[in-house]
Structures are given as structure tokens and as C-alpha cells.
Write a protein that holds these residues in place. Structure first.
Motif, short mmCIF file in Angstrom:
data_model
loop_
_atom_site.label_atom_id
_atom_site.label_comp_id
_atom_site.label_asym_id
_atom_site.label_seq_id
_atom_site.Cartn_x
_atom_site.Cartn_y
_atom_site.Cartn_z
N UNK A 121 -7.93 -4.87 6.19
CA UNK A 121 -8.07 -5.21 4.77
C UNK A 121 -6.80 -4.89 4.00
N UNK A 122 -6.26 -3.70 4.21
CA UNK A 122 -5.05 -3.29 3.48
C UNK A 122 -3.87 -4.18 3.86
N UNK A 123 -3.72 -4.46 5.15
CA UNK A 123 -2.62 -5.30 5.62
C UNK A 123 -2.69 -6.71 5.04
N UNK A 124 -3.91 -7.21 4.82
CA UNK A 124 -4.07 -8.57 4.29
C UNK A 124 -3.59 -8.72 2.85
N UNK A 125 -3.57 -7.60 2.10
CA UNK A 125 -3.18 -7.65 0.69
C UNK A 125 -4.19 -8.35 -0.19
N UNK A 126 -5.41 -8.54 0.32
CA UNK A 126 -6.42 -9.33 -0.41
C UNK A 126 -6.82 -8.68 -1.74
N UNK A 127 -6.97 -7.35 -1.74
CA UNK A 127 -7.35 -6.68 -2.99
C UNK A 127 -6.22 -6.74 -4.01
N UNK A 128 -5.00 -6.51 -3.54
CA UNK A 128 -3.85 -6.57 -4.45
C UNK A 128 -3.77 -7.95 -5.11
N UNK A 129 -3.96 -8.98 -4.31
CA UNK A 129 -3.92 -10.35 -4.83
C UNK A 129 -5.04 -10.58 -5.85
N UNK A 130 -6.26 -10.15 -5.49
CA UNK A 130 -7.40 -10.35 -6.39
C UNK A 130 -7.21 -9.59 -7.70
#
Length: 271
Positions: A121-130
Motif C-alpha cells: 500500500x505504501x509503495x503504491x502511493x495510493x493514499x498520497x495520491x488520494x
């Protein structure tokens, strides 16, 4: 004869039970089919290709129950498989990342949001993007906590070992002006008390479970798919690993809510 269409909820293990608890609380008439892939947990260290394949297998299995919605209650699977699954099924598919991000942006005062999650999850950067889509200037501090899922899957929520692991993993985040910490893995709410002890009472812990349940309710309402019958739902719980440990953790976490409605415990047969 009326057959109630269920909400299908899937996770890499027991973490998605945090979403189940909120759905049971907010939508008590809805039938839930839950699949915890406890035999292959954790998903965090796995490759995106593996996570997509596992998620597809589970969804293919759950489709036989004709769900009216699929909820990917795993942050890692949401990050890498949500778009793929949406393209493969005809029913709404909900993930847990956007609801969690919305809740954090709505509560932060300092504009500094922490995110803890699995490596995937952290590597995907999905939260940062959202988070940045909602608030471009938000400061995001992310940390992978790979040991947390194992603690939860073992039912080890409160112990000195748990406290030490949590402290060693996230205590350094207190050097930032974080006032909201997103529990970016649905397993992590099981460790809420310990995480709160380490981060301090001034940090809001954001569990996406509550917001995800609200999103489920909104979508079903808009599509006129909310359960309107008076009959008691019979929930079905599947796990691919040790059924006794899974059942023990589920009963412990869901407490009274699982005693109020009938539950069928099953071991699935997937490849």
C-alpha cells in the motif's frame, strides 16, 4: 421466494472484519458474505501481479452468490486491483482508500496527515495520491508497518511484544505535526489502543471502515438496492486458512453484533 442479494466483502485475512462490523452496525438488514484469505495473508509484501491474481480468484468465487456489491476491504488490494476488478464485474466495486482519505482531510487542522500501511500500500502511493487530489497542499508522512498484520492474524492485539513493535515502527512519526493518522490497512484498527498510546491522544486515528460503510450505504441507496425486507439476514463467513483462529478473532471483534444474527462459517474451495 425472495432471495436477498448480499454485500460481498473480501480481505487478505481478518482485517476486513473492521468493515464488516461497521456495515452490520449501519446497515443491520444487509446480508454479508465475507471472504478472508487467511492462508495467503499478508498481501503487503507480495507483488502487484500476485495481489491482482488472488483478488480475481476471490471475486470469481464470490460472484456465484450474486452479490449486489463487492467491497475490497484490503488496502493493498484496493491500491493495485480495484480498477481491474471494476472492469470485470457488472456490480459496484468499492475500495477503502478514498473513504479513508476523505475522512482525514475533513478532520486535519495542521494539514499534516500520517499514513501507515503494508509495504504494498505504501509503495503504491495510493493514499498520497488520494489525499493530494482532495487537498493539493496536504503534507503526507507515510510508513510501512509490515509486522502489524502478523500480530493481528495471530490474535495478538495487546501485549508487551505488540507495544514494542508498534512503538519501534511509528514512534518517530511524532516528530511531524501529524494530527490525523490513517490506519491504511483494515487489520490495524485491531491495534487502535496500542497505536493511540504510542502516538498520543492529540492524534486522530482514522479507520476507513466507518467511511467505507457510509459509502456502501450511499451507493445502495442511490441504486435503490438497500435491503427493505424485515427478515433476519444470515451472514456467511469464509476463510482459506485456519478456521478456528479466524472464527475466534471474528467472534472477539464483532462481539454482540455477531450474536444478534445467524452466521454460517465455511471453508471455501478456491485454486
Amino acid at each position: 421466494m425472495f432471495v436477498q442479494q448480499p454485500i460481498a466483502i473480501l480481505d487478505s485475512g481478518v482485517g476486513g472484519l473492521t468493515v464488516v462490523k461497521e456495515v452490520m452496525r449501519q446497515l443491520p438488514r444487509e446480508k454479508i458474505i465475507y471472504f478472508g484469505d487467511t492462508a495467503r495473508t499478508p498481501y503487503g509484501p507480495r507483488t502487484p501481479e500476485e495481489v491482482v491474481r488472488f483478488t480475481r480468484e476471490i471475486v470469481d468465487y464470490l460472484i456465484q452468490f450474486h452479490p449486489k456489491m463487492i467491497v475490497i476491504a484490503c488496502n493493498t488490494a484496493t491500491a493495485v486491483a480495484l480498477t481491474d476488478i471494476r472492469s470485470r464485474v457488472a456490480v459496484p466495486v468499492v475500495g477503502v482508500i478514498n473513504p479513508g482519505a476523505r475522512a482525514a482531510i475533513g478532520k486535519t487542522v495542521t494539514g499534516c496527515v500520517g499514513v501507515i500501511g503494508t509495504e504494498g500500500t505504501i509503495k503504491s502511493g495510493a493514499y498520497e495520491q488520494a489525499l493530494r487530489e482532495l487537498s493539493p497542499h496536504v503534507q503526507v508522512v507515510s510508513e510501512a508497518c509490515p509486522k502489524f498484520v502478523t500480530l493481528v492474524e495471530q490474535g495478538n492485539f495487546r501485549s508487551m511484544e505488540t507495544y514494542n513493535i508498534v512503538r519501534d515502527s511509528i514512534e518517530h512519526m511524532r516528530t511531524y505535526p501529524i494530527d490525523c493518522l490513517i490506519l491504511g490497512c483494515t487489520h490495524y484498527p485491531f491495534l487502535t489502543e496500542t497505536i493511540s498510546e504510542v502516538m498520543g491522544s492529540s492524534v486522530n486515528l482514522i479507520s476507513s471502515a466507518d467511511e467505507t460503510a457510509r459509502e456502501i450505504s450511499t451507493i445502495l441507496h442511490e441504486k435503490r438496492k438497500l435491503a427493505r425486507n424485515e427478515q433476519e439476514p444470515i451472514h456467511q463467513f469464509f476463510c482459506s486458512g485456519d478456521p478456528q483462529m479466524f472464527k475466534h478473532i471474528a467472534q472477539q471483534w464483532l462481539g454482540e453484533q455477531i450474536e444478534l444474527t445467524p452466521v454460517v462459517w465455511q471453508v471455501p474451495n478456491i485454486s
